[in-house]
Design a protein around this motif. Structure first.
Motif, mmCIF file in Angstrom:
data_model
loop_
_atom_site.group_PDB
_atom_site.id
_atom_site.type_symbol
_atom_site.label_atom_id
_atom_site.label_comp_id
_atom_site.label_asym_id
_atom_site.label_seq_id
_atom_site.Cartn_x
_atom_site.Cartn_y
_atom_site.Cartn_z
ATOM 1 N N TRP A 37 -6.903 6.014 4.010
ATOM 2 C CA TRP A 37 -7.475 5.112 5.020
ATOM 3 C C TRP A 37 -7.442 5.750 6.416
ATOM 4 C CZ3 TRP A 37 -10.779 1.472 4.525
ATOM 5 C CH2 TRP A 37 -10.849 0.767 3.335
ATOM 6 N N LEU A 38 -6.393 6.463 6.727
ATOM 7 C CA LEU A 38 -6.298 7.148 8.007
ATOM 8 C C LEU A 38 -7.409 8.187 8.148
ATOM 9 C CD1 LEU A 38 -4.753 7.654 10.650
ATOM 10 C CD2 LEU A 38 -3.373 9.316 9.396
ATOM 11 N N MET B 199 0.853 -1.171 0.000
ATOM 12 C CA MET B 199 0.000 0.000 0.000
ATOM 13 C C MET B 199 0.901 1.237 0.000
ATOM 14 S SD MET B 199 -2.925 1.166 2.745
ATOM 15 C CE MET B 199 -3.749 -0.394 2.841
ATOM 16 N N ASN B 200 0.636 2.116 -0.926
ATOM 17 C CA ASN B 200 1.494 3.295 -1.015
ATOM 18 C C ASN B 200 1.085 4.344 0.025
ATOM 19 O OD1 ASN B 200 -0.613 4.846 -1.995
ATOM 20 N ND2 ASN B 200 -0.098 4.449 -4.131
ATOM 21 N N ARG B 201 1.860 5.359 0.094
ATOM 22 C CA ARG B 201 1.685 6.397 1.115
ATOM 23 C C ARG B 201 0.345 7.126 0.969
ATOM 24 N NH1 ARG B 201 6.487 10.553 2.448
ATOM 25 N NH2 ARG B 201 5.997 10.660 4.642
ATOM 26 N N ASN C 240 -2.504 5.972 -0.287
ATOM 27 C CA ASN C 240 -3.594 5.092 0.146
ATOM 28 C C ASN C 240 -3.661 5.017 1.674
ATOM 29 O OD1 ASN C 240 -4.461 4.539 -2.418
ATOM 30 N ND2 ASN C 240 -3.332 2.612 -2.604
ATOM 31 N N ARG C 241 -2.505 4.947 2.327
ATOM 32 C CA ARG C 241 -2.495 4.921 3.795
ATOM 33 C C ARG C 241 -3.094 6.201 4.366
ATOM 34 N NH1 ARG C 241 3.410 3.181 5.339
ATOM 35 N NH2 ARG C 241 3.746 3.348 3.132
#
Length: 132
Positions: free
Chosen positions: A9-10, A1-3, A5-6
């Motif tokens: 989600w956060l 998961m790339n930065r 996408n993280r």
């Protein structure tokens, strides 16, 4: 998961947390407001539910249209007995505070005396609004 996408989600998780935290049941006791002349009187307590022992009472006085009534003398006592205790004005925002001992939160009542311009009135606030 790339930065990226993280990060998305956060943001989604934080949003869900904020939405669901607002749905938690509140332990705040609400007391019905009362009127004396043209002044709306609201009572709040600290802690938010009255407990046996020392409790702080906040008397909030408001004149229409939502202006503070900061020129009153507000006194209170428990169960309409004993001596009156004058509330301490919290600035000029229409809030008067006083701490006093509550012996029986289920049956005690708070009597509030409002004095203004040589007139006075008494208001009764049951500490257990369910007893109304």
């Amino acid at each position: 998961m790339n930065r990226a996408n993280r990060f998305v989600w956060l943001i989604i998780l934080l949003s869900l947390f904020l939405v669901f935290s607002g749905c938690a049941p509140s332990d705040v006791q609400v007391y019905p407001s009362q009127n004396w002349e043209d002044i709306k009187i609201t009572m709040e307590t600290r802690p938010s539910r009255v407990e046996k022992g020392m409790n702080e009472f906040l008397i909030i006085a408001t004149r229409p249209p939502r202006r503070p009534a900061s020129d009153l003398i507000v006194s209170l006592r428990i169960n309409n007995t004993g001596k009156w205790h004058q509330g301490i004005q919290d600035g000029h925002v229409g809030v008067y505070r006083r701490a006093t001992i509550v012996k029986d939160p289920l049956n005690d009542i708070l009597t509030v005396k409002i004095e203004y311009d040589n007139r006075e009135g008494l208001l009764i606030f049951p500490l257990n609004p369910g007893a109304l």
